[in-house]
Scaffold this active site. Structure first.
Site, PDB file in Angstrom:
ATOM      1  N   GLU A  83     -76.643  41.233 -10.939  1.00 21.18           N
ATOM      2  CA  GLU A  83     -78.082  41.084 -11.119  1.00 21.18           C
ATOM      3  C   GLU A  83     -78.407  39.987 -12.134  1.00 21.18           C
ATOM      4  OE1 GLU A  83     -77.015  45.171  -9.787  1.00 21.18           O
ATOM      5  OE2 GLU A  83     -76.318  43.840 -11.386  1.00 21.18           O
ATOM      6  N   THR A 236     -37.220  51.544   3.115  1.00 24.71           N
ATOM      7  CA  THR A 236     -37.776  50.212   3.340  1.00 24.71           C
ATOM      8  C   THR A 236     -37.098  49.196   2.426  1.00 24.71           C
ATOM      9  OG1 THR A 236     -39.921  51.131   3.988  1.00 24.71           O
ATOM     10  CG2 THR A 236     -39.905  48.839   3.250  1.00 24.71           C
ATOM     11  N   ASP A 240     -35.173  46.496   4.561  1.00 27.27           N
ATOM     12  CA  ASP A 240     -35.949  45.263   4.711  1.00 27.27           C
ATOM     13  C   ASP A 240     -35.886  44.330   3.515  1.00 27.27           C
ATOM     14  OD1 ASP A 240     -36.682  46.413   7.082  1.00 27.27           O
ATOM     15  OD2 ASP A 240     -38.685  47.003   6.422  1.00 27.27           O
ATOM     16  N   LEU A 244     -43.146  42.013  -0.937  1.00 23.89           N
ATOM     17  CA  LEU A 244     -44.455  42.664  -1.097  1.00 23.89           C
ATOM     18  C   LEU A 244     -45.419  41.852  -1.963  1.00 23.89           C
ATOM     19  CD1 LEU A 244     -43.465  46.433  -1.520  1.00 23.89           C
ATOM     20  CD2 LEU A 244     -44.004  45.184   0.568  1.00 23.89           C
ATOM     21  N   ALA A 334     -44.651  58.198   5.351  1.00 18.74           N
ATOM     22  CA  ALA A 334     -46.003  58.189   5.923  1.00 18.74           C
ATOM     23  C   ALA A 334     -46.421  59.602   6.319  1.00 18.74           C
ATOM     24  CB  ALA A 334     -46.059  57.259   7.130  1.00 18.74           C
TER      25      ALA A 334
END
Length: 595
Positions: A83, A236, A240, A244, A334
């Protein structure tokens, strides 16, 4: 309004036309109000990826002539209110104007600059998309504006209808993380995965690079930039070896979090490289103590839990001030997160590929469901083509009520007499928390003398503090750090520059820094609470209370997760409060003697 009249049929008598124009007037006004509120919500989202998640505010000033005279958004915690910026941009066109706000003002508790700017700018009407979801801020700005004679319209209360509801929904979505924080005490959590057309997130061998297209992966970088942290599981990391990183071009890099029960993790991994961004490993208490020490030696923060589950971890990150979390984990974690009820939204990238494989993993593991009638249905589902892929997104649970019923201290005492209404420990942390103006990140510029005896303005206490790490060092790089910190747009960016340079180039830090940093902070805090009377009053109003900076990870300035921190920021504020109270007492005694 003229346009809406032109679209009407001109057949019939003039009185019929006049009637039709009058009947369309409320709809036309609602359409204009809704359009400007949608614009405010769009603006509010502009800082995504450039700063860490924070309450999102956008403001559009519409002059009496109907043209947009000014617009702005809150860039980061501790920066000028939307504002304030919009009124400045509108200048004289603000007189008699209407201000459209996606959310009731209140980005820093104890700061009233947004309301003051609207009043001083001469705004006559304020239209607000939603009330503030945080209980200690809800309704304050609305009351203040109305008490000053401004006409305030709230979507869903003073203004209703389909157009209004659709625009208000956009306001809710842009601040979904804040709403979840207010009502659920967990961060807003998004589960993201990429899968083949036959529902696989990797081949049977575990190979997964790449399922989705380059366009989809670019969108994932944007999702990461909108998050405080990214969570993966141990599998992971093992399979992998991800980095990230956001790689989205913005300034904000989310924290990387590895959740592992047993710490069965590789000794070397990209996530243990702290040069760009930090990593936290959360694990079961007592797991692989020797490996914990090895991680700590690399700069990785290890947090132990008595019971490691997604709900406990999310409550911890709520206390850490996080608003938004992105889960990029495998199927087992998950499923655990979904079962714990902490996942709010799902982003599923579906690639037009088939990989097959009886043992190839799927995005969500065992949920204990045996009938299709038990399946979880997404809400507000959206479909978007991203390159060759299809992105399907939707909510697993509706956004919480933005007006949750939270019992007061007195109400709690009625049901639990062990909680004393007199007990007073005041916690503060983020600028938007209760007593947030006590924070060194609050948006209050200070003026401090430099080595030449000239006054220099620093945007926040944090700017001044971080810059002083490099003061007195005869090195062009150190001097450059000071200038970069001084010109940083937010205290978050100032802290990022100071901390990263301290970590990467420790030789640039003032050799006496550990001995003087408390004094540097104290001088800056004293200046802040001396310059702003309302902040001074807030600090004095806490007399008799213990002030605790509630950071669970900063064990020097904060109180720590379980009270193990040194709480030096709280201590300095209490020392400052005592000093101010002593001055006030001496002043009163002098006045009485004079009389």
């Amino acid at each position: 309004m003229a346009l809406s009249c032109l679209t009407l049929s001109l057949s019939g008598n003039p009185s019929s036309l006049i009637f039709k124009c009058k009947a369309s007037l409320p709809t036309a006004l609602h359409a204009l109000d809704a359009a400007h509120i949608r614009r405010a919500a769009l603006l509010a989202d502009k800082s995504a990826g450039f700063t860490s998640p924070h309450p999102n505010f956008g403001c559009v000033i519409v002059a009496p002539s109907g043209h947009v005279a000014g617009e702005a958004y809150l860039y980061a915690q501790g920066t000028a209110a939307a504002e304030v910026q919009a009124v400045a941009a509108a200048a004289e066109s603000c007189r008699g104007a209407t201000a459209y706000l996606n959310m009731e003002p209140g980005d820093c508790h104890g700061d009233h600059s947004a309301v003051s700017a609207l009043l001083q700018g001469g705004v006559k009407r304020v239209v607000i998309g939603m009330r503030h979801p945080l209980q200690h801020l809800r309704g304050n700005a609305v009351r203040a504006l109305r008490n000053q004679g401004l006409h305030v319209d709230l979507f869903g209360e003073d203004l209703t209808g389909n157009l209004i509801e659709e625009a208000q929904k956009e306001c809710l979505l842009v601040n979904a993380p804040l709403i979840c924080r207010a009502a659920s005490r967990v961060p807003f959590s998004v589960l993201k995965y990429a899968m083949t057309l036959d529902g696989k997130i990797a081949a049977s061998s575990g190979h997964a690079s790449w399922i989705s297209s380059k366009q989809s992966r670019h969108l994932v970088f944007e999702l990461r930039g909108r998050s405080d942290a990214i969570i993966v599981g141990g599998n992971t990391v093992r399979m992998d070896n991800p980095r990230l990183t956001a790689r989205h071009g913005g300034g904000h890099m989310p924290m990387r979090v590895v959740m592992s029960q047993t710490l069965d993790l590789p000794e070397e991994a990209n996530l243990w490289d702290m040069s760009e961004v930090s990593t936290i490993v959360v694990t079961q208490r007592g797991a692989r103590r020797s490996f914990q020490k090895q991680l700590a030696s690399k700069g990785v923060e290890v947090v132990e839990f008595d019971i490691l589950n997604p709900r406990e971890v999310m409550e911890y990150f709520h206390d850490r001030g996080y608003l938004s979390i992105l889960w990029e984990c495998g199927g087992a974690l998950a499923a655990s997160a979904i079962s714990s009820g902490v996942i709010h939204k799902v982003y599923a990238f579906v690639a037009p590929k088939i990989i097959g494989g009886k043992n190839a993993p799927s995005p969500v593991g065992e949920l204990g469901m045996v009938e299709m009638s038990q399946a979880l249905n997404l809400i507000d589902v959206c479909y978007k083509q991203v390159g060759p892929d299809m992105l399907i997104s939707g909510f697993l649970q509706p956004l919480p009520d933005i007006i949750p019923v939270i019992p007061s201290r007195d109400e709690t005492f009625v049901v639990d007499p062990t909680v004393s209404p007199e007990s007073r420990i005041i916690f503060f942390y983020k600028a938007w928390d209760p007593y947030g103006a006590l924070s060194n990140f609050s948006p209050h510029p200070i003026q401090m003398l430099d080595e030449n005896g000239d006054y220099v303005t620093w945007l926040t206490v944090e700017h001044y503090y971080q810059a002083h790490k490099f003061f007195g060092v005869n090195d062009p790089l150190a001097q450059d750090c000071v200038e970069r910190i001084k010109s940083a747009k937010s205290p978050e960016e100032a802290a990022r520059i100071g901390r990263s340079m301290q970590r990467l180039k420790p030789y640039l830090i003032n050799s006496d820094w550990d001995n003087i940093k408390i004094d540097v902070m104290y001088k800056a805090l004293k200046c802040k609470f001396s310059m702003y009377p309302h902040l001074n009053s807030m600090l004095l109003s806490t007399a008799g209370s213990v002030l605790v900076e509630a950071s669970p990870h900063d064990l020097f300035w904060g109180g720590g997760r379980e009270g193990e921190g040194l709480n030096y920021l709280g201590r300095l504020l209490m020392k400052l409060r005592s000093e101010f109270l002593g001055e006030s007492s001496s002043s009163s005694e002098t006045s009485s003697l004079t009389v």
